[in-house]
Design a protein around this motif. Structure first.
Motif, PDB file in Angstrom:
ATOM      1  N   ARG A 108       0.810  -1.223   0.000  1.00 59.23           N
ATOM      2  CA  ARG A 108       0.000   0.000   0.000  1.00 59.23           C
ATOM      3  C   ARG A 108       0.838   1.266   0.000  1.00 59.23           C
ATOM      4  N   GLN A 109       2.161   1.138   0.043  1.00 58.58           N
ATOM      5  CA  GLN A 109       3.037   2.301   0.000  1.00 58.58           C
ATOM      6  C   GLN A 109       4.262   1.961  -0.849  1.00 58.58           C
ATOM      7  N   PRO A 110       4.630   2.826  -1.789  1.00 63.01           N
ATOM      8  CA  PRO A 110       5.792   2.536  -2.633  1.00 63.01           C
ATOM      9  C   PRO A 110       7.091   2.596  -1.829  1.00 63.01           C
ATOM     10  N   MET A 111       8.077   1.880  -2.312  1.00 66.38           N
ATOM     11  CA  MET A 111       9.336   1.752  -1.599  1.00 66.38           C
ATOM     12  C   MET A 111      10.020   3.091  -1.369  1.00 66.38           C
ATOM     13  N   HIS A 112      10.052   3.955  -2.378  1.00 64.57           N
ATOM     14  CA  HIS A 112      10.798   5.212  -2.262  1.00 64.57           C
ATOM     15  C   HIS A 112      10.166   6.172  -1.255  1.00 64.57           C
ATOM     16  N   LYS A 113       8.870   5.969  -0.955  1.00 67.26           N
ATOM     17  CA  LYS A 113       8.234   6.801   0.064  1.00 67.26           C
ATOM     18  C   LYS A 113       8.318   6.185   1.454  1.00 67.26           C
ATOM     19  N   TYR A 114       8.568   4.890   1.505  1.00 70.91           N
ATOM     20  CA  TYR A 114       8.683   4.215   2.801  1.00 70.91           C
ATOM     21  C   TYR A 114      10.091   4.346   3.384  1.00 70.91           C
ATOM     22  N   LEU A 115      11.108   4.104   2.584  1.00 66.73           N
ATOM     23  CA  LEU A 115      12.489   4.116   3.075  1.00 66.73           C
ATOM     24  C   LEU A 115      12.993   5.535   3.329  1.00 66.73           C
ATOM     25  N   GLN A 116      14.043   5.625   4.130  1.00 69.04           N
ATOM     26  CA  GLN A 116      14.765   6.878   4.361  1.00 69.04           C
ATOM     27  C   GLN A 116      16.252   6.613   4.178  1.00 69.04           C
ATOM     28  N   ARG A 117      16.949   7.589   3.560  1.00 66.61           N
ATOM     29  CA  ARG A 117      18.394   7.465   3.384  1.00 66.61           C
ATOM     30  C   ARG A 117      19.106   8.300   4.446  1.00 66.61           C
ATOM     31  N   PHE A 118      19.933   7.652   5.243  1.00 65.95           N
ATOM     32  CA  PHE A 118      20.706   8.364   6.256  1.00 65.95           C
ATOM     33  C   PHE A 118      22.145   8.602   5.804  1.00 65.95           C
ATOM     34  N   ARG A 119      22.507   7.979   4.724  1.00 66.81           N
ATOM     35  CA  ARG A 119      23.733   8.236   3.984  1.00 66.81           C
ATOM     36  C   ARG A 119      23.407   7.958   2.519  1.00 66.81           C
ATOM     37  N   PRO A 120      24.218   8.444   1.598  1.00 61.72           N
ATOM     38  CA  PRO A 120      23.898   8.194   0.180  1.00 61.72           C
ATOM     39  C   PRO A 120      23.725   6.721  -0.158  1.00 61.72           C
ATOM     40  N   ASN A 121      24.404   5.847   0.589  1.00 62.34           N
ATOM     41  CA  ASN A 121      24.346   4.411   0.297  1.00 62.34           C
ATOM     42  C   ASN A 121      23.727   3.591   1.432  1.00 62.34           C
ATOM     43  N   LEU A 122      22.993   4.241   2.337  1.00 60.84           N
ATOM     44  CA  LEU A 122      22.352   3.538   3.459  1.00 60.84           C
ATOM     45  C   LEU A 122      20.870   3.877   3.500  1.00 60.84           C
ATOM     46  N   ALA A 123      20.032   2.900   3.164  1.00 62.56           N
ATOM     47  CA  ALA A 123      18.578   3.062   3.235  1.00 62.56           C
ATOM     48  C   ALA A 123      18.049   2.274   4.420  1.00 62.56           C
ATOM     49  N   VAL A 124      17.148   2.915   5.194  1.00 65.02           N
ATOM     50  CA  VAL A 124      16.626   2.294   6.412  1.00 65.02           C
ATOM     51  C   VAL A 124      15.101   2.277   6.346  1.00 65.02           C
ATOM     52  N   GLY A 125      14.525   1.132   6.659  1.00 64.22           N
ATOM     53  CA  GLY A 125      13.080   0.994   6.750  1.00 64.22           C
ATOM     54  C   GLY A 125      12.662   0.930   8.208  1.00 64.22           C
ATOM     55  N   LEU A 126      11.879   1.897   8.657  1.00 69.38           N
ATOM     56  CA  LEU A 126      11.485   1.997  10.057  1.00 69.38           C
ATOM     57  C   LEU A 126      10.019   1.592  10.237  1.00 69.38           C
ATOM     58  N   ASN A 127       9.546   1.689  11.465  1.00 69.24           N
ATOM     59  CA  ASN A 127       8.162   1.337  11.763  1.00 69.24           C
ATOM     60  C   ASN A 127       7.659   2.236  12.879  1.00 69.24           C
ATOM     61  N   ASP A 128       6.412   2.692  12.770  1.00 72.53           N
ATOM     62  CA  ASP A 128       5.905   3.673  13.718  1.00 72.53           C
ATOM     63  C   ASP A 128       5.122   3.079  14.883  1.00 72.53           C
ATOM     64  N   MET A 129       4.715   1.796  14.775  1.00 71.19           N
ATOM     65  CA  MET A 129       3.903   1.233  15.855  1.00 71.19           C
ATOM     66  C   MET A 129       3.998  -0.286  15.857  1.00 71.19           C
ATOM     67  N   PRO A 130       3.753  -0.910  17.019  1.00 68.60           N
ATOM     68  CA  PRO A 130       3.766  -2.379  17.086  1.00 68.60           C
ATOM     69  C   PRO A 130       2.655  -2.991  16.242  1.00 68.60           C
ATOM     70  N   VAL A 131       2.902  -4.199  15.766  1.00 69.46           N
ATOM     71  CA  VAL A 131       1.933  -4.941  14.970  1.00 69.46           C
ATOM     72  C   VAL A 131       1.564  -6.205  15.740  1.00 69.46           C
ATOM     73  N   GLN A 132       0.277  -6.422  15.965  1.00 75.72           N
ATOM     74  CA  GLN A 132      -0.158  -7.559  16.782  1.00 75.72           C
ATOM     75  C   GLN A 132       0.051  -8.896  16.081  1.00 75.72           C
ATOM     76  N   ASN A 133      -0.366  -9.012  14.851  1.00 69.93           N
ATOM     77  CA  ASN A 133      -0.235 -10.283  14.137  1.00 69.93           C
ATOM     78  C   ASN A 133       1.069 -10.314  13.340  1.00 69.93           C
ATOM     79  N   ALA A 134       2.174 -10.078  14.035  1.00 66.93           N
ATOM     80  CA  ALA A 134       3.474  -9.943  13.385  1.00 66.93           C
ATOM     81  C   ALA A 134       3.891 -11.219  12.653  1.00 66.93           C
ATOM     82  N   SER A 135       3.762 -12.352  13.314  1.00 70.80           N
ATOM     83  CA  SER A 135       4.201 -13.609  12.714  1.00 70.80           C
ATOM     84  C   SER A 135       3.444 -13.910  11.428  1.00 70.80           C
ATOM     85  N   GLU A 136       2.145 -13.659  11.433  1.00 66.74           N
ATOM     86  CA  GLU A 136       1.335 -13.922  10.249  1.00 66.74           C
ATOM     87  C   GLU A 136       1.761 -13.032   9.078  1.00 66.74           C
ATOM     88  N   ILE A 137       2.041 -11.753   9.376  1.00 63.68           N
ATOM     89  CA  ILE A 137       2.477 -10.830   8.322  1.00 63.68           C
ATOM     90  C   ILE A 137       3.811 -11.269   7.731  1.00 63.68           C
TER      91      ILE A 137
END
Length: 299
Positions: A179-208
Motif C-alpha cells: 500500500r506504500q511505494p518503496m521510495h516513500k517508505y524508506l529513508q536514506r541516512f547516507r547516500p548508500n544507506l537506506a533504512v526501513g522503520l516502523n511507527d507502531m507495534p503490529v499484533q499479528n506480526a508472525s502472520e504478516i
C-alpha cells in the motif's frame, strides 16, 4: 570446522573484547551450468533474436542512481547517536574497531557464499540486537562502494526509529502489504544507506512475516536497490516465532548474546531452532563482563 572468534585482549586484565564472530557454517552448492543449443528449422526464420529484440522482450531495469535518489535523505543526529551508544557514526569511540572487524568478517562470509540478506536476533530481550544492527549498518555504509539496507523487522517492539531520533517514521505494514511505494517508505541516512522503520507495534506480526506479499516486497526491494547487504533487525528468537517465520527470506542469522545475561542453554535452544532453517553466521558477545571497551587499545 574449527570455531574462529574475533577477540581483542586487555594487556592488564587479559579479558576478551566483548565482541566475537564465528564464520559461516554452510556453503552454497556450486551451480550447475547447462548449455542449450538451438536447432534452426529448415526454410524458416533464423532462431536467434537481435539485441534490440531481446531488449524489447525484457523490461529495462531502472537506473540504480535514480532509484536510490528517489528515497528521501535524512540527516544523522550525531549527538543523539552518541547518547544511544551508536558509536560507528562518528567513530570517536575506540569501540568502533570491533564493529569494523565484524563488518569485514561478515562481508567475507557473504561474498564466499554469494549471500546478501542477514537477520540479526538474540535469544531474549535486552541483549542489544538493535544497537548491534544499527552500528553494523553504519559501519558497512562507510564503504562508499557498498549499498546497504537496514530494516526494522521487529514488528512487535520497533526500536530503530527511536535510536535514530525519527519522530514520525513510516508504517512498515503498509509497505509490506503493497500500500506504500518503496521510495516513500524508506529513508536514506547516507547516500548508500537506506533504512526501513516502523511507527507502531503490529499484533499479528508472525502472520504478516509469513505472507507471500511480504516475501514479494522483500524480493522487489532487493531487485530494485541491488544492495550488497540487507540487514533485518528481528525480535528475540525465543520470545516468539517471528524469526522462524521470516527465516526463508534470509541467507543467514547473526545471534547477539548479552554478557552476564544470556545462558549457554538459551544459545543452544536458538541453535536448535535455526537448525535446518538457515545458517548461523556468527555469535556476537555484547558487553561481556561489564568491561568498558575503551580500556582496550586501538591500532
Amino acid at each position: 570446522m574449527s570455531d574462529r572468534r574475533l577477540t581483542f585482549k586487555s594487556e592488564k586484565e587479559g579479558k576478551d573484547l566483548p565482541l566475537s564472530l564465528t564464520p559461516a557454517m554452510a556453503k552454497v552448492p556450486e551451480a550447475v551450468a547447462e548449455k542449450v543449443v538451438a536447432q534452426p528449422k529448415p526454410d524458416s526464420e533464423p532462431s536467434f533474436r537481435s539485441q534490440h529484440q531481446m531488449e524489447n522482450l525484457q523490461p529495462a531495469q531502472p537506473d540504480l542512481r535514480t532509484v536510490w535518489g528517489a528515497i528521501e535523505e535524512t540527516s544523522l543526529n550525531e549527538k543523539l547517536l552518541k547518547r544511544n551508544r551508536i558509536i560507528t557514526a562518528a567513530r570517536n569511540d575506540p569501540a568502533h574497531i570491533a564493529f569494523d572487524v565484524l563488518r569485514t568478517r561478515l562481508l567475507q562470509a557473504l561474498r564466499t557464499n554469494g549471500w546478501t540478506k542477514v537477520a540479526i536476533t538474540s535469544p531474549t530481550k535486552g541483549c542489544g540486537k538493535s544497537f548491534t544492527a544499527l552500528n553494523l549498518a553504519l559501519s558497512l555504509s562507510r564503504r562508499d562502494s557498498s549499498n546497504i539496507v537496514l530494516m526494522d523487522m521487529d514488528l512487535r517492539i520497533p526500536t530503530l526509529a527511536k535510536l535514530l531520533g525519527v519522530k514520525q517514521p513510516q508504517n512498515i505494514r503498509k509497505y509490506l502489504t503493497g500500500r506504500q511505494p518503496m521510495h516513500k517508505y524508506l529513508q536514506r541516512f547516507r547516500p548508500n544507506l537506506a533504512v526501513g522503520l516502523n511507527d507502531m507495534p503490529v499484533q499479528n506480526a508472525s502472520e504478516i512475516l509469513q505472507e507471500p506479499a511480504t516475501a514479494a516486497m522483500v524480493a522487489k526491494m532487493e531487485r530494485d536497490l541491488r544492495p550488497d547487504v540487507m540487514l533485518f533487525d528481528m525480535p528475540p528468537a525465543l520470545g516468539c516465532d517471528d524469526v522462524l517465520a521470516f527465516a526463508p527470506q534470509v541467507d543467514g542469522v547473526l545471534l547477539v548474546i548479552g554478557g552476564g545475561k544470556t545462558t549457554s542453554k538459551e544459545v543452544e535452544e536458538v541453535e536448535r531452532l535455526l537448525k535446518d532453517q538457515t545458517p548461523l553466521l556468527g555469535v556476537i558477545l555484547n558487553n561481556a563482563d561489564g568491561v568498558s571497551i575503551d580500556q582496550y587499545g586501538s591500532y
